[in-house]
Scaffold this active site. Structure first.
Site, PDB file in Angstrom:
ATOM      1  N   LEU A 126       1.008  -0.917   0.041  1.00 43.24           N
ATOM      2  CA  LEU A 126       0.319   0.027   0.132  1.00 43.24           C
ATOM      3  C   LEU A 126       1.249   1.298   0.187  1.00 43.24           C
ATOM      4  O   LEU A 126       0.328   2.347  -0.360  1.00 43.24           O
ATOM      5  CB  LEU A 126      -0.742   0.097   1.401  1.00 43.24           C
ATOM      6  CG  LEU A 126      -2.186  -0.977   1.111  1.00 43.24           C
ATOM      7  CD1 LEU A 126      -2.891  -1.060   2.849  1.00 43.24           C
ATOM      8  CD2 LEU A 126      -2.807  -0.587   0.382  1.00 43.24           C
ATOM      9  N   GLY A 127       2.043   1.035   0.079  1.00 42.29           N
ATOM     10  CA  GLY A 127       3.051   2.023   0.889  1.00 42.29           C
ATOM     11  C   GLY A 127       4.325   1.689   0.989  1.00 42.29           C
ATOM     12  O   GLY A 127       4.772   0.367   1.419  1.00 42.29           O
TER      13      GLY A 127
ATOM     14  N   ASP B 103       3.657  16.184  10.996  1.00 41.41           N
ATOM     15  CA  ASP B 103       3.953  15.749   9.337  1.00 41.41           C
ATOM     16  C   ASP B 103       2.308  15.343   8.327  1.00 41.41           C
ATOM     17  O   ASP B 103       2.246  14.303   7.483  1.00 41.41           O
ATOM     18  CB  ASP B 103       4.612  14.134   9.153  1.00 41.41           C
ATOM     19  CG  ASP B 103       4.584  13.773   8.318  1.00 41.41           C
ATOM     20  OD1 ASP B 103       5.688  14.438   7.383  1.00 41.41           O
ATOM     21  OD2 ASP B 103       5.514  12.369   8.021  1.00 41.41           O
TER      22      ASP B 103
END
Length: 358
Positions: free
Chosen positions: A35-36, A150
């Site tokens: 997914l990442g 972030d």
């Protein structure tokens, strides 16, 4: 703001360290796809072997991740991310010979970055819907005493393909408010102007002492302002938030001009002039949302409002073309109302229509 949550988090990290188990991932989960991936490690879409539950497994390499950092992110996510627009851990955490792993809610429809850079982009209505959710999510974190630090499109995950429900994730950099951290400059508009001094230090050839800064909610406020701009324009307002970037300098000069006019209480004519000499990268945005952005993107961090300031600007026009269209309709309505008044109002209008029917 509560100060108990950060203290409780430290205690939770200590307790969960005692109950950490070792598992073989393939014996309990079926990995579907990636997914990442980032500096932290990677996230895999997985299904629980026995229950069939879909989830995201976040893998942290042990060679580059301390146990304390891993447990801090896990416990913050599982215990404090109770807002519907915060990604929550699922209570599963373990270690393998090479990784620390925990399970979290899966964003099955990708992240916000993919939508922003797509051909369709993000509509004005969708932008407001997304920011409404994120405003609540970030306000929730701040009320507990944490700062995300972030916020960016890659860390906002979609729960459906139309952005009706989004979730802010990745709490690896989250810290308690007022704690001191080393100021780190990075080349991004999401980097706040108050750390420009850290760039000067990193550019210096000779060794210098580190610069430390306090973790404040204003860091997240700045990021939310940049995110609004990205949603509305599908691009960044500038490359880096420093005096070396011409686009940022144009924004800062425009900000200062308007600030000076407001302080000297200039006339309406001059206020209208301030709208016309807007920084060029903002010329497609409405005066309504520009007022919001000047608050969120204030170069002075102590003057930035909280995330809930965004809620006051929902429902109004955020794009200039929408603002002009609303103004045109309002003017047409005023003209029509004036005509009715000249004809004797509603009753007079009914009488005229009655004559026509006869």
């Amino acid at each position: 703001m509560t100060i108990t949550a950060p203290r409780e988090l430290d205690e939770l990290c200590y307790l969960t360290a005692q109950s950490m188990t070792s598992l073989v991932t393939s014996e309990h989960f079926k990995l579907i796809k990636k997914l990442g991936e980032g500096s932290y490690g990677k996230v895999m879409l997985a299904v629980h072997q026995k229950r069939g539950t879909p989830m995201a497994l976040k893998f942290f390499p042990r060679r580059s991740t301390t146990l304390q950092a891993f447990l801090r992110e896990y416990n913050l996510s599982v215990s404090y991310c109770t807002h519907p627009s915060l990604t929550r851990a699922l209570g599963i955490f373990y270690s393998t010979p090479s990784h620390y792993v925990f399970a979290q809610e899966a964003g099955l429809y990708g992240d916000l970055y993919d939508v922003i850079v797509s051909e369709e982009g993000v509509s004005e209505e969708c932008s407001q819907r997304v920011m409404s959710q994120l405003s609540g999510a970030v306000s929730h974190l701040h009320s507990l005493g944490f700062v995300h630090r972030d916020i960016k499109p890659e860390n906002i995950f979609l729960c459906d393909c139309a952005c009706r429900w989004v979730k802010l994730g990745d709490f690896g950099l989250a810290r308690a408010q007022r704690t001191k951290v080393r100021a780190v400059w990075y080349n991004s508009p999401f980097c706040v102007p108050e750390v420009e001094c850290a760039k000067r230090v990193s550019d210096a050839e000779e060794e210098t002492e580190d610069i430390w800064m306090s973790v404040e909610p204003s860091l997240d406020t700045w990021a939310l302002g940049i995110l609004i701009y990205c949603l509305l324009t599908s691009c960044f307002p500038w490359e880096e938030t420093t005096s070396d970037d011409p686009s940022y300098c144009k924004y800062r000069d425009w900000f200062n001009r308007i600030k000076q006019r407001e302080e000297t209480q200039d006339t309406v004519r001059e206020e209208n002039e301030a709208e016309t000499d807007v920084a060029p990268q903002f010329d497609s945005l409405s005066s309504f949302v520009l007022t919001l952005l000047r608050k969120l993107l204030n170069p002075l961090p102590w003057l930035r409002p909280g995330p809930d300031e965004i809620l006051s600007y929902l429902g109004g026009p955020w794009l200039l073309k929408t603002e002009k269209e609303e103004l045109r309709r309002e003017q047409e309505a005023q003209v029509e109302a004036k005509k009715m008044h000249e004809r004797g109002g509603v009753e007079g209008e009914k009488e005229i229509l009655g004559r026509r029917e006869r």
